[in-house]
Enzyme design. Structure first.
Site, mmCIF file in Angstrom:
data_model
loop_
_atom_site.group_PDB
_atom_site.id
_atom_site.type_symbol
_atom_site.label_atom_id
_atom_site.label_comp_id
_atom_site.label_asym_id
_atom_site.label_seq_id
_atom_site.Cartn_x
_atom_site.Cartn_y
_atom_site.Cartn_z
ATOM 1 N NE ARG A 46 -103.130 24.306 31.238
ATOM 2 C CZ ARG A 46 -102.008 25.019 31.236
ATOM 3 N NH1 ARG A 46 -101.836 25.998 30.370
ATOM 4 N NH2 ARG A 46 -101.026 24.746 32.088
ATOM 5 C CG ASP A 47 -98.922 24.182 29.232
ATOM 6 O OD1 ASP A 47 -99.029 25.047 28.346
ATOM 7 O OD2 ASP A 47 -98.015 24.208 30.078
ATOM 8 C CG HIS A 95 -95.364 23.901 34.319
ATOM 9 N ND1 HIS A 95 -96.580 23.277 34.082
ATOM 10 C CD2 HIS A 95 -95.150 24.679 33.229
ATOM 11 C CE1 HIS A 95 -97.072 23.670 32.920
ATOM 12 N NE2 HIS A 95 -96.223 24.520 32.373
ATOM 13 C CG HIS A 153 -93.007 25.126 28.813
ATOM 14 N ND1 HIS A 153 -93.966 24.954 27.842
ATOM 15 C CD2 HIS A 153 -93.681 25.411 29.947
ATOM 16 C CE1 HIS A 153 -95.163 25.143 28.366
ATOM 17 N NE2 HIS A 153 -95.025 25.427 29.650
ATOM 18 C CB CYS A 175 -97.751 29.877 27.068
ATOM 19 S SG CYS A 175 -98.860 31.185 27.652
ATOM 20 C CG ASN A 215 -95.966 21.534 28.580
ATOM 21 O OD1 ASN A 215 -96.692 22.001 27.718
ATOM 22 N ND2 ASN A 215 -95.956 21.969 29.818
HETATM 23 P P1 HMG Z 1 -110.449 40.205 29.933
HETATM 24 O O1 HMG Z 1 -110.727 40.422 28.499
HETATM 25 O O2 HMG Z 1 -109.682 41.252 30.674
HETATM 26 O O3 HMG Z 1 -111.780 39.813 30.753
HETATM 27 O O4 HMG Z 1 -109.687 38.822 30.060
HETATM 28 P P2 HMG Z 1 -113.032 40.620 31.228
HETATM 29 O O5 HMG Z 1 -113.260 40.263 32.649
HETATM 30 O O6 HMG Z 1 -112.921 42.069 30.837
HETATM 31 O O7 HMG Z 1 -114.197 39.949 30.353
HETATM 32 C C1 HMG Z 1 -114.187 40.047 28.945
HETATM 33 C C2 HMG Z 1 -114.952 38.893 28.342
HETATM 34 O O8 HMG Z 1 -114.315 37.658 28.718
HETATM 35 C C3 HMG Z 1 -116.393 38.797 28.831
HETATM 36 O O9 HMG Z 1 -117.156 38.276 27.750
HETATM 37 C C4 HMG Z 1 -116.333 37.738 29.908
HETATM 38 O O10 HMG Z 1 -117.545 37.051 30.074
HETATM 39 C C5 HMG Z 1 -115.286 36.790 29.334
HETATM 40 P P3 HMG Z 1 -117.969 39.230 26.758
HETATM 41 O O11 HMG Z 1 -118.921 39.979 27.646
HETATM 42 O O12 HMG Z 1 -116.947 40.108 26.090
HETATM 43 O O13 HMG Z 1 -118.626 38.235 25.813
HETATM 44 N N1 HMG Z 1 -114.630 35.990 30.369
HETATM 45 C C6 HMG Z 1 -114.598 34.642 30.355
HETATM 46 N N2 HMG Z 1 -115.072 33.740 29.487
HETATM 47 C C7 HMG Z 1 -114.868 32.437 29.778
HETATM 48 N N3 HMG Z 1 -114.213 32.005 30.881
HETATM 49 C C8 HMG Z 1 -113.737 32.892 31.771
HETATM 50 C C9 HMG Z 1 -113.925 34.266 31.521
HETATM 51 N N4 HMG Z 1 -113.582 35.386 32.195
HETATM 52 C C10 HMG Z 1 -114.032 36.434 31.486
HETATM 53 N N5 HMG Z 1 -113.097 32.446 32.853
HETATM 54 C C11 HMG Z 1 -109.060 36.826 31.228
HETATM 55 C C12 HMG Z 1 -109.221 38.332 31.294
HETATM 56 C C13 HMG Z 1 -108.269 36.394 32.434
HETATM 57 C C14 HMG Z 1 -110.448 36.182 31.210
HETATM 58 C C15 HMG Z 1 -108.309 36.495 29.898
HETATM 59 O O14 HMG Z 1 -107.138 37.233 29.864
HETATM 60 C C16 HMG Z 1 -107.977 35.038 29.772
HETATM 61 O O15 HMG Z 1 -108.872 34.212 29.627
HETATM 62 N N6 HMG Z 1 -106.687 34.687 29.797
HETATM 63 C C17 HMG Z 1 -106.268 33.311 29.724
HETATM 64 C C18 HMG Z 1 -104.951 33.194 29.074
HETATM 65 C C19 HMG Z 1 -104.538 31.760 29.031
HETATM 66 O O16 HMG Z 1 -105.338 30.866 29.148
HETATM 67 N N7 HMG Z 1 -103.212 31.555 28.836
HETATM 68 C C20 HMG Z 1 -102.663 30.231 28.759
HETATM 69 C C21 HMG Z 1 -102.730 29.513 30.057
HETATM 70 S S1 HMG Z 1 -101.475 30.028 31.241
HETATM 71 C C22 HMG Z 1 -100.081 29.111 30.798
HETATM 72 O O17 HMG Z 1 -100.064 28.467 29.785
HETATM 73 C C23 HMG Z 1 -98.931 29.045 31.762
HETATM 74 C C24 HMG Z 1 -98.885 27.742 32.556
HETATM 75 O O18 HMG Z 1 -98.827 26.608 31.704
HETATM 76 C C25 HMG Z 1 -97.631 27.737 33.429
HETATM 77 C C26 HMG Z 1 -96.398 28.152 32.650
HETATM 78 O O19 HMG Z 1 -95.936 27.392 31.800
HETATM 79 O O20 HMG Z 1 -95.968 29.269 32.907
HETATM 80 C C27 HMG Z 1 -100.100 27.591 33.477
HETATM 81 MG MG MG Z 2 -96.961 25.863 30.746
#
Ligand code: HMG
Ligand code: MG
Length: 296
Positions: A22-23, A214, A216, A247, A256
């Site tokens: 994933r990450d 966690h 990096h 990220c 990571n």
């Molecule tokens: P948004 O654009 O504000 O969402 O995104 P929305 O609610 O307005 O919906 C817009 C569209 O997104 C719609 O589709 C929804 O169906 C779809 P459309 O009608 O336009 O076709 N949608 C989804 N589709 C699939 N799965 C879902 C989902 N939710 C809505 N769950 C949202 C808001 C949170 C969805 C978006 O910002 C997002 O997906 N962000 C994810 C970012 C991400 O994955 N970042 C990396 C992971 S975090 C990380 O790496 C940190 C970590 O490792 C720890 C660290 O190191 O800090 C964990």
């Molecule tokens: Mg991370």
């Protein structure tokens, strides 16, 4: 309330949560096929990882590399003693992850408002509100929930984060019912001193057995940061095979902490992780040589 997650105690045992699929892969520039992801997860399971974060049920517009989350989770290897986790930002993701067979859900927010906006298009408060139905669904299905606090030490947009800000988010995730809370140095800029201060503050809100680290490895200090957290009692740490990752919404976030380095480091302290180092080294060599994701 969702169930708890077993975590080791004492100095002889630690748990590594393998977050590479994933990450690690979310930031990969090459398109990695679903088959290659499934192969990686299978090989990691063979190494003995008991917890693997397999994919993210996030918007494919935001993170295209995770668009095949459904197929990855449905087809990923299953075996007794292995828990496959899915990162989810909201109820939509949680429902899809549960339907695909996720065994643990991981929600994610941040100690930095700006990062929360950039990563999930909402404030910290709005993000926490989205977790309420996620955690209710998890409880209904008897699945544990992990909560991430990104930017617990540093934010790519806001700079250094006050330990109290991380601790406040830990308290909120605790109150929502997260079995485990992972405090994250998202961009790998933390130092052991600052990790110490952050973990010390979060320990006011959650006991060490409920916290995970966690880190990096941008600054090459991830192992030293593990040690700082270890000294305060943490025994669960995240890492990614081959040091994959970053990220997509955190400029400067390098890979990571490399799983093989963490396993070796803990072994040198007399701590067992249950991981087969030879098998893991084989995967990491393939990743380093660029062979893993090469077309067959
Ligand atoms: P948004 O654009 O504000 O969402 O995104 P929305 O609610 O307005 O919906 C817009 C569209 O997104 C719609 O589709 C929804 O169906 C779809 P459309 O009608 O336009 O076709 N949608 C989804 N589709 C699939 N799965 C879902 C989902 N939710 C809505 N769950 C949202 C808001 C949170 C969805 C978006 O910002 C997002 O997906 N962000 C994810 C970012 C991400 O994955 N970042 C990396 C992971 S975090 C990380 O790496 C940190 C970590 O490792 C720890 C660290 O190191 O800090 C964990
Ligand atoms: Mg991370």
């Amino acid at each position: 309330m969702p169930p708890s997650i077993e975590s080791p105690g004492g100095d002889r045992q630690a748990t590594i949560v393998e977050v590479g699929p994933r990450d690690g892969l979310q930031n990969e520039k090459r398109l990695v096929s679903t088959g290659q992801k499934l192969r990686l997860i299978g090989m990691l399971a063979d190494c003995g990882f008991a917890r693997i974060e397999a994919t993210a049920f996030v918007s494919p517009k935001w993170v295209p590399q995770m668009a095949d989350h459904d197929e990855v989770m449905r087809r990923a290897v299953r075996r007794p003693g292995l828990m496959l986790s899915a990162l989810v930002p909201n109820e939509q993701g949680a429902r899809a992850a549960i339907a695909a067979g996720a065994q643990e859900l991981a929600v994610f927010t941040s100690a930095s408002e700006t990062f929360s906006k950039r990563n999930t298009n909402c404030t910290i408060e709005e993000g926490l509100a989205r977790f309420v139905p996620v955690i209710a669904l998890a409880a209904e299905h008897s699945l544990p929930v992990r909560g991430y606090v990104s930017c617990a030490v540093d934010c790519p947009y806001e700079g250094p984060i006050e330990p109290g800000a991380a601790a406040r988010v830990v308290a909120r995730l605790r109150d929502l019912g997260c079995a485990e809370i992972a405090v994250a140095d998202t961009i790998g800029r933390a130092t052991p001193e600052r990790v110490h201060a952050m973990v010390l503050a979060t320990l006011e809100e959650a006991e060490a057995a409920r916290l995970a680290g966690h880190f990096h490895d941008t600054g090459g200090l991830a192992l030293a940061n593990v040690d700082a957290a270890w000294d305060l009692g943490l025994r669960v740490f995240d890492a990614a095979a081959g040091g994959l990752g970053g990220c997509p919404n955190a400029p400067g976030a390098a890979g990571n902490l490399r799983s093989g380095a963490l396993v070796a480091h803990l072994a040198s302290k007399g701590t067992s992780t249950g991981i087969n180092r030879e098998l893991l080294a084989g995967i990491e060599t393939m990743l380093a040589e660029g062979k893993f994701f090469a077309e067959p």
